[in-house]
Design a protein around this motif. Structure first.
Motif, PDB file in Angstrom:
ATOM      1  N   VAL A 330       0.838  -1.202   0.000  1.00 32.67           N
ATOM      2  CA  VAL A 330       0.000   0.000   0.000  1.00 32.67           C
ATOM      3  C   VAL A 330       0.867   1.244   0.000  1.00 32.67           C
ATOM      4  CG1 VAL A 330      -1.709   1.297   1.324  1.00 32.67           C
ATOM      5  CG2 VAL A 330      -1.910  -1.192   1.127  1.00 32.67           C
ATOM      6  N   ASP A 331       1.922   1.230   0.800  1.00 31.12           N
ATOM      7  CA  ASP A 331       2.875   2.340   0.838  1.00 31.12           C
ATOM      8  C   ASP A 331       4.172   1.870   0.200  1.00 31.12           C
ATOM      9  OD1 ASP A 331       4.445   4.507   1.317  1.00 31.12           O
ATOM     10  OD2 ASP A 331       4.349   4.397   3.516  1.00 31.12           O
ATOM     11  N   ALA A 332       4.280   2.030  -1.108  1.00 34.25           N
ATOM     12  CA  ALA A 332       5.428   1.498  -1.840  1.00 34.25           C
ATOM     13  C   ALA A 332       6.739   2.092  -1.363  1.00 34.25           C
ATOM     14  CB  ALA A 332       5.247   1.753  -3.339  1.00 34.25           C
ATOM     15  N   ASP A 333       6.717   3.335  -0.891  1.00 35.20           N
ATOM     16  CA  ASP A 333       7.955   3.991  -0.471  1.00 35.20           C
ATOM     17  C   ASP A 333       8.551   3.354   0.778  1.00 35.20           C
ATOM     18  OD1 ASP A 333       7.732   5.739  -2.577  1.00 35.20           O
ATOM     19  OD2 ASP A 333       6.746   7.319  -1.397  1.00 35.20           O
ATOM     20  N   SER A 334       7.720   2.650   1.525  1.00 29.84           N
ATOM     21  CA  SER A 334       8.206   2.066   2.777  1.00 29.84           C
ATOM     22  C   SER A 334       8.856   0.699   2.572  1.00 29.84           C
ATOM     23  CB  SER A 334       7.049   1.929   3.772  1.00 29.84           C
ATOM     24  OG  SER A 334       6.102   0.973   3.307  1.00 29.84           O
ATOM     25  N   VAL A 335       8.776   0.150   1.362  1.00 30.71           N
ATOM     26  CA  VAL A 335       9.332  -1.175   1.071  1.00 30.71           C
ATOM     27  C   VAL A 335      10.552  -1.017   0.161  1.00 30.71           C
ATOM     28  CG1 VAL A 335       8.887  -3.444   0.073  1.00 30.71           C
ATOM     29  CG2 VAL A 335       7.059  -2.234   1.275  1.00 30.71           C
ATOM     30  N   GLU A 336      11.643  -1.601   0.568  1.00 32.06           N
ATOM     31  CA  GLU A 336      12.891  -1.505  -0.187  1.00 32.06           C
ATOM     32  C   GLU A 336      12.781  -2.263  -1.501  1.00 32.06           C
ATOM     33  OE1 GLU A 336      16.727   0.100  -0.442  1.00 32.06           O
ATOM     34  OE2 GLU A 336      15.344   0.277   1.264  1.00 32.06           O
ATOM     35  N   GLY A 340      17.164  -5.168 -10.362  1.00 32.45           N
ATOM     36  CA  GLY A 340      16.611  -5.852 -11.520  1.00 32.45           C
ATOM     37  C   GLY A 340      17.221  -7.234 -11.668  1.00 32.45           C
ATOM     38  N   ALA A 341      16.404  -8.192 -12.070  1.00 35.94           N
ATOM     39  CA  ALA A 341      16.881  -9.569 -12.153  1.00 35.94           C
ATOM     40  C   ALA A 341      17.977  -9.742 -13.199  1.00 35.94           C
ATOM     41  CB  ALA A 341      15.715 -10.501 -12.468  1.00 35.94           C
ATOM     42  N   GLN A 342      17.902  -8.969 -14.295  1.00 42.17           N
ATOM     43  CA  GLN A 342      18.901  -9.079 -15.346  1.00 42.17           C
ATOM     44  C   GLN A 342      19.861  -7.894 -15.378  1.00 42.17           C
ATOM     45  OE1 GLN A 342      19.048 -11.969 -16.930  1.00 42.17           O
ATOM     46  NE2 GLN A 342      17.251 -12.546 -15.712  1.00 42.17           N
ATOM     47  N   ASP A 343      19.388  -6.741 -14.903  1.00 41.60           N
ATOM     48  CA  ASP A 343      20.213  -5.527 -14.894  1.00 41.60           C
ATOM     49  C   ASP A 343      20.165  -4.937 -13.484  1.00 41.60           C
ATOM     50  OD1 ASP A 343      21.499  -3.133 -15.186  1.00 41.60           O
ATOM     51  OD2 ASP A 343      20.310  -2.461 -16.913  1.00 41.60           O
ATOM     52  N   PRO A 344      21.236  -5.110 -12.702  1.00 41.36           N
ATOM     53  CA  PRO A 344      21.226  -4.637 -11.313  1.00 41.36           C
ATOM     54  C   PRO A 344      21.113  -3.121 -11.183  1.00 41.36           C
ATOM     55  CG  PRO A 344      23.419  -5.423 -11.945  1.00 41.36           C
ATOM     56  CD  PRO A 344      22.485  -5.812 -13.044  1.00 41.36           C
ATOM     57  N   SER A 345      21.325  -2.407 -12.271  1.00 41.18           N
ATOM     58  CA  SER A 345      21.180  -0.949 -12.193  1.00 41.18           C
ATOM     59  C   SER A 345      19.707  -0.544 -12.163  1.00 41.18           C
ATOM     60  CB  SER A 345      21.889  -0.283 -13.381  1.00 41.18           C
ATOM     61  OG  SER A 345      21.250  -0.597 -14.604  1.00 41.18           O
ATOM     62  N   GLU A 346      18.851  -1.474 -12.549  1.00 38.32           N
ATOM     63  CA  GLU A 346      17.418  -1.211 -12.478  1.00 38.32           C
ATOM     64  C   GLU A 346      16.891  -1.683 -11.125  1.00 38.32           C
ATOM     65  OE1 GLU A 346      15.656  -3.156 -15.790  1.00 38.32           O
ATOM     66  OE2 GLU A 346      16.557  -1.808 -17.282  1.00 38.32           O
ATOM     67  N   SER A 347      15.618  -1.405 -10.847  1.00 39.72           N
ATOM     68  CA  SER A 347      15.027  -1.836  -9.583  1.00 39.72           C
ATOM     69  C   SER A 347      13.630  -2.379  -9.839  1.00 39.72           C
ATOM     70  CB  SER A 347      14.961  -0.672  -8.587  1.00 39.72           C
ATOM     71  OG  SER A 347      14.112   0.347  -9.071  1.00 39.72           O
ATOM     72  N   GLU A 348      13.167  -3.189  -8.887  1.00 38.53           N
ATOM     73  CA  GLU A 348      11.850  -3.801  -9.019  1.00 38.53           C
ATOM     74  C   GLU A 348      11.185  -3.839  -7.649  1.00 38.53           C
ATOM     75  OE1 GLU A 348       9.829  -7.594 -11.351  1.00 38.53           O
ATOM     76  OE2 GLU A 348      11.969  -7.609 -10.898  1.00 38.53           O
ATOM     77  N   GLU A 349       9.930  -3.456  -7.619  1.00 39.02           N
ATOM     78  CA  GLU A 349       9.173  -3.409  -6.364  1.00 39.02           C
ATOM     79  C   GLU A 349       8.770  -4.815  -5.926  1.00 39.02           C
ATOM     80  OE1 GLU A 349       5.938  -0.312  -5.497  1.00 39.02           O
ATOM     81  OE2 GLU A 349       4.803  -2.116  -6.028  1.00 39.02           O
ATOM     82  N   PRO A 350       8.993  -5.181  -4.667  1.00 38.98           N
ATOM     83  CA  PRO A 350       8.549  -6.496  -4.183  1.00 38.98           C
ATOM     84  C   PRO A 350       7.035  -6.653  -4.277  1.00 38.98           C
ATOM     85  CG  PRO A 350      10.179  -5.572  -2.698  1.00 38.98           C
ATOM     86  CD  PRO A 350       9.800  -4.473  -3.653  1.00 38.98           C
ATOM     87  N   MET A 351       6.604  -7.888  -4.390  1.00 46.09           N
ATOM     88  CA  MET A 351       5.181  -8.199  -4.455  1.00 46.09           C
ATOM     89  C   MET A 351       4.915  -9.387  -3.522  1.00 46.09           C
ATOM     90  SD  MET A 351       4.729 -11.301  -6.173  1.00 46.09           S
ATOM     91  CE  MET A 351       6.185 -12.175  -5.606  1.00 46.09           C
ATOM     92  N   MET A 352       3.645  -9.726  -3.391  1.00 47.76           N
ATOM     93  CA  MET A 352       3.230 -10.921  -2.668  1.00 47.76           C
ATOM     94  C   MET A 352       2.166 -11.638  -3.490  1.00 47.76           C
ATOM     95  SD  MET A 352       4.751 -11.411   0.321  1.00 47.76           S
ATOM     96  CE  MET A 352       6.061 -10.441   1.106  1.00 47.76           C
ATOM     97  N   LEU A 353       2.080 -12.943  -3.303  1.00 47.72           N
ATOM     98  CA  LEU A 353       1.010 -13.737  -3.894  1.00 47.72           C
ATOM     99  C   LEU A 353      -0.182 -13.749  -2.940  1.00 47.72           C
ATOM    100  CD1 LEU A 353       3.145 -16.874  -4.893  1.00 47.72           C
ATOM    101  CD2 LEU A 353       2.758 -14.815  -6.252  1.00 47.72           C
ATOM    102  N   THR A 354      -1.326 -14.098  -3.456  1.00 49.49           N
ATOM    103  CA  THR A 354      -2.490 -14.269  -2.574  1.00 49.49           C
ATOM    104  C   THR A 354      -2.199 -15.309  -1.512  1.00 49.49           C
ATOM    105  OG1 THR A 354      -4.013 -13.672  -4.371  1.00 49.49           O
ATOM    106  CG2 THR A 354      -4.938 -14.870  -2.508  1.00 49.49           C
ATOM    107  N   THR A 355      -1.464 -16.344  -1.887  1.00 53.83           N
ATOM    108  CA  THR A 355      -1.127 -17.394  -0.921  1.00 53.83           C
ATOM    109  C   THR A 355      -0.178 -16.898   0.160  1.00 53.83           C
ATOM    110  OG1 THR A 355       0.493 -18.142  -2.571  1.00 53.83           O
ATOM    111  CG2 THR A 355      -1.569 -19.360  -2.416  1.00 53.83           C
ATOM    112  N   ASP A 356       0.587 -15.847  -0.119  1.00 49.01           N
ATOM    113  CA  ASP A 356       1.435 -15.239   0.910  1.00 49.01           C
ATOM    114  C   ASP A 356       0.587 -14.421   1.880  1.00 49.01           C
ATOM    115  OD1 ASP A 356       3.961 -16.109  -0.214  1.00 49.01           O
ATOM    116  OD2 ASP A 356       3.667 -14.587  -1.760  1.00 49.01           O
TER     117      ASP A 356
END
Length: 719
Positions: A330-336, A340-356
């Motif tokens: 909900v607060d994306a800024d609070s999550v590190e 990027g999986a292929q390019d470490p200079s990029e970044s990707e926001e963590p997610m969760m599954l419904t099962t999580d």
């Protein structure tokens, strides 16, 4: 394509699945001893080779974060995670993930590449390292390379070279369907036996939620049911999910339906067993589940990132780039963010599954998560133990475990059996005990039925059950309806008396266990029954079984070994069950497959048990002889004799009357489990052999061989 017999006549009882027990389809041949070959490995060299593959990114398949570690964890998890307690089938043993249907399940998208990456390791070690061992060992090594201390590892999984057609995966005709027919009374949350996964083609549950909707309560219920079917409790369930999702990411750069080629079994021949073709450059990433993103900001390190992210932040459901439901903070800024999986200079926001998220919203699961968050060392140990159990649950007793990393500790889920602190009986003592048993107040039938009840619990699928351990005297087996608890109580008291008297009379260290005595009693009764029929036979007996304690017995998981139908004792059960088997004879074939029996062995055992009178509650049903208790071929001779006719005697067509055509008199009663040997063409062809005037001697010899096989199925020390 021409139709098969099964397609022409869908109602036909398929006994062909027992043919796999009649021959070795392995290219290594019947003399091949995998355990012996495995011991020749330099285990550390194997692990080093796996590490090298793991860190050596290939041009033809990308490695997330510069390692195949998370990829190999998923491969190992999806290999072992198919195991189910109801029938002990599936799991990592056999390397079944490389064979259909598992090789082409939607949940296993791209795992064909993971196995292909390991091909050089397999080729290097050949017969010394099975795919079954290599697939899960790669997962273990992957965990270690990312800073996790595993509990250990055991080899010993022989490879299968043919899919097990006896495994029932569900009623659906389309992948990823969830049919009401999968559940008893059509109610979600009550899977029919032997099913464990809640969705066709998925290992566990739908990661988006039940029916693809982000329903956290329903997802938690599905998780609990599914993991219980794998013999995992709440702590183990949370540890596995949280530990596994500490690493890696899921891939859903775009909609799978629009960008994935056919699965391996449907792919064109030039793809050489690889499936799910996808243009990675055109898509802008990989596609597996259609869900996109990592769980933590450090996807290749063992830490508390998953637990902290899940508990410390609020999550809301969204449709991801692959068109699937997933959850974002909900607060994306609070999550590190993660690199990027292929390019470490990029970044990707963590997610969760419904099962999580479901774990967080279930009170019991959340309590475990919070305890893990407060005690990271406890989380580490819980995941290590649960992962070890996941990988090894289908391997049977610990004496089958191979390699230098086998833990010293034995867990109760391994069905431990104590070592003997005495000498076993020899030929002279065996003869003495046989006389005692036959001269006791126990009938021949009681001895046979008790030995069968003890030994026939064995399942070759996961090597559980059997006579060793003498667990028929313990709960839950002691109270199973099929074992006739009141009569069993009397039999056990008598046997325990014989055991005590014999052991107390010895001045030396020779002793007999109740487990051995039960089998010996059955053997002695068979020998006497054969003698009464005019045949001098000796039923082979090898002492060496010991008696397990209640503390060494996981009573709850042993409940799954209780037969709902036992064709050998003509036990039809209560009839109030609802499962994936159409009728009692399908259950008969399923049980025969689990006992590793061939078609002739199944046939001769049923016929022999009938003439021995070893029927549930000593009924006359199926005992088609005037010489009950004598090992004759009367069952087959009378079943196939055309002077008799058969007619149904119950609305459900489970009971039948046998009438003399001339007199009209009812001479016998029988069940479907008897008549199938006359109605099914293949079973009748076998019964013909034993029914013949010159077939009785072969019948007796074959019965003794098949009986001995069942009695010693679990004697891994003799194999």
């Amino acid at each position: 394509m021409a139709k098969t017999n099964q397609e022409w006549w869908p109602q036909l009882l398929n006994v062909d699945i027992l043919d796999d027990n009649a021959r070795d389809v392995s290219p290594y041949g019947e003399e091949f001893d995998y355990a012996e070959e495995f011991q020749k490995l330099d285990f550390e060299e194997v692990k080093n080779d796996i590490r090298q593959v793991m860190m050596d990114s290939k041009d033809w398949w990308p490695a997330d974060y510069g390692t195949y570690g998370p990829f190999f964890i998923r491969m190992a998890w999806h290999s072992a995670g198919t195991y189910r307690t109801a029938d002990g089938r599936a799991g990592a043993s056999g390397g079944l993930q490389r064979l259909p249907p598992e090789s082409s399940w939607p949940d296993n998208i791209n795992l064909d590449k993971a196995r292909r990456l390991l091909q050089p390791v397999k080729l290097k070690y050949g017969r010394k390292l099975s795919w079954g061992d290599l697939i899960v060992l790669a997962g273990n090594v992957a965990l270690e390379t990312m800073g996790f201390e595993t509990f250990g590892f055991a080899g010993g999984r022989d490879d299968e070279f043919k899919s097990n057609e006896a495994t029932v995966w569900g009623p659906e005709e389309e992948w990823e369907e969830t049919s009401p027919e999968r559940y008893e009374d059509g109610e979600v949350g009550n899977l029919k036996d032997p099913l464990a996964n809640t969705v066709m083609g998925l290992i566990y549950v739908n990661p988006e939620g039940p029916y693809g909707e982000p329903d956290v309560e329903g997802s938690a219920a599905n998780i609990r049911e599914e993991f219980t079917k794998m013999a995992m409790n709440d702590e183990e369930t949370v540890a596995l999910i949280a530990g596994g999702h500490t690493f890696g990411k899921v891939h859903g750069a775009d909609n799978p339906e629009e960008h994935l080629g056919p699965e391996p079994e449907a792919a064109p021949i030039e793809d050489q067993g690889l499936g799910w073709d996808q243009d990675l450059d055109d898509i802008g990433g990989m596609i597996t589940s259609g869900i996109e993103g990592p769980w933590t900001d450090s996807p290749i390190e063992w830490d508390m990132g998953y637990v902290d992210n899940l508990l410390d932040h609020e999550w809301t459901s969204v449709k991801g780039p692959g068109g699937a439901w997933q959850w974002k903070p909900v607060d994306a800024d609070s999550v590190e963010d993660a690199p990027g999986a292929q390019d470490p200079s990029e970044s990707e926001e963590p997610m969760m599954l419904t099962t999580d998220v479901a774990l967080k919203h279930d009170d019991d699961y959340r309590a475990v998560l919070e305890r893990f968050q407060e005690n990271p060392d406890e989380f580490q140990e819980a995941f290590a133990r649960a992962w070890y159990k996941l990988l090894h649950r289908d391997m049977g007793p610990p004496e089958r475990y191979l390699g230098p990393e086998v833990p010293d500790e034995t867990m109760v889920w391994q069905d431990p059996i104590p070592d003997a602190d005495y000498e076993f009986v020899g030929d002279e003592e065996i003869a003495e005990l046989k006389t005692e048993l036959l001269d006791s107040e126990l009938s021949r039938t009681q001895l046979v039925k008790t030995a069968w009840a003890s030994a026939s619990t064995y399942r070759d699928s996961d090597k559980r059950g059997g006579a060793n351990g003498g667990r028929i005297r313990l709960e839950p087996q002691r109270s199973w309806e099929v074992n006739e608890p009141e009569e069993l109580e009397t039999v056990l008291e008598t046997l325990e008396g014989i055991q005590a008297a014999f052991n107390d009379s010895r001045d030396d260290d020779v002793r007999v266990s109740l487990a051995d005595l039960i089998v010996l009693g059955g053997n002695a009764a068979v020998e006497q029954a054969a003698a009464d029929a005019g045949y001098d036979v000796t039923v082979p007996f090898e002492p060496g079984r010991t008696d397990a304690t209640a503390e060494q017995t996981d009573a709850e998981s042993f409940e799954h070994l209780e037969p709902k139908v036992d064709a050998f004792r003509n036990y039809l059960g209560s009839g109030d069950y609802d499962d994936m088997y159409e009728n009692p004879e399908h259950r008969m074939v399923d049980k025969a497959e689990l006992l590793n029996l061939t078609v002739p062995e199944l046939t001769v055992l049923v016929g022999g048990m009938r003439t021995l009178g070893a029927t549930y509650q000593d009924t006359d049903r199926g005992v088609l002889t005037e010489e009950r208790g004598t090992l004759t071929n009367d069952f087959f001779a009378n079943l196939l004799d055309m002077q008799y006719e058969w007619e149904s005697a119950s609305e459900d067509d489970e009971l039948f009357e046998v009438r003399n055509r001339e007199t009209g008199e009812v001479e016998w009663e029988a069940t479907r489990l008897d008549l199938i040997f006359g109605s099914n063409a293949r079973l009748r062809a076998t019964a013909d052999v034993y029914a013949a005037d010159d077939g009785e001697e072969q019948f007796v010899e074959d019965f003794v061989d098949a009986w001995t096989k069942v009695m010693r199925n679990d004697r891994f020390d003799l194999q």
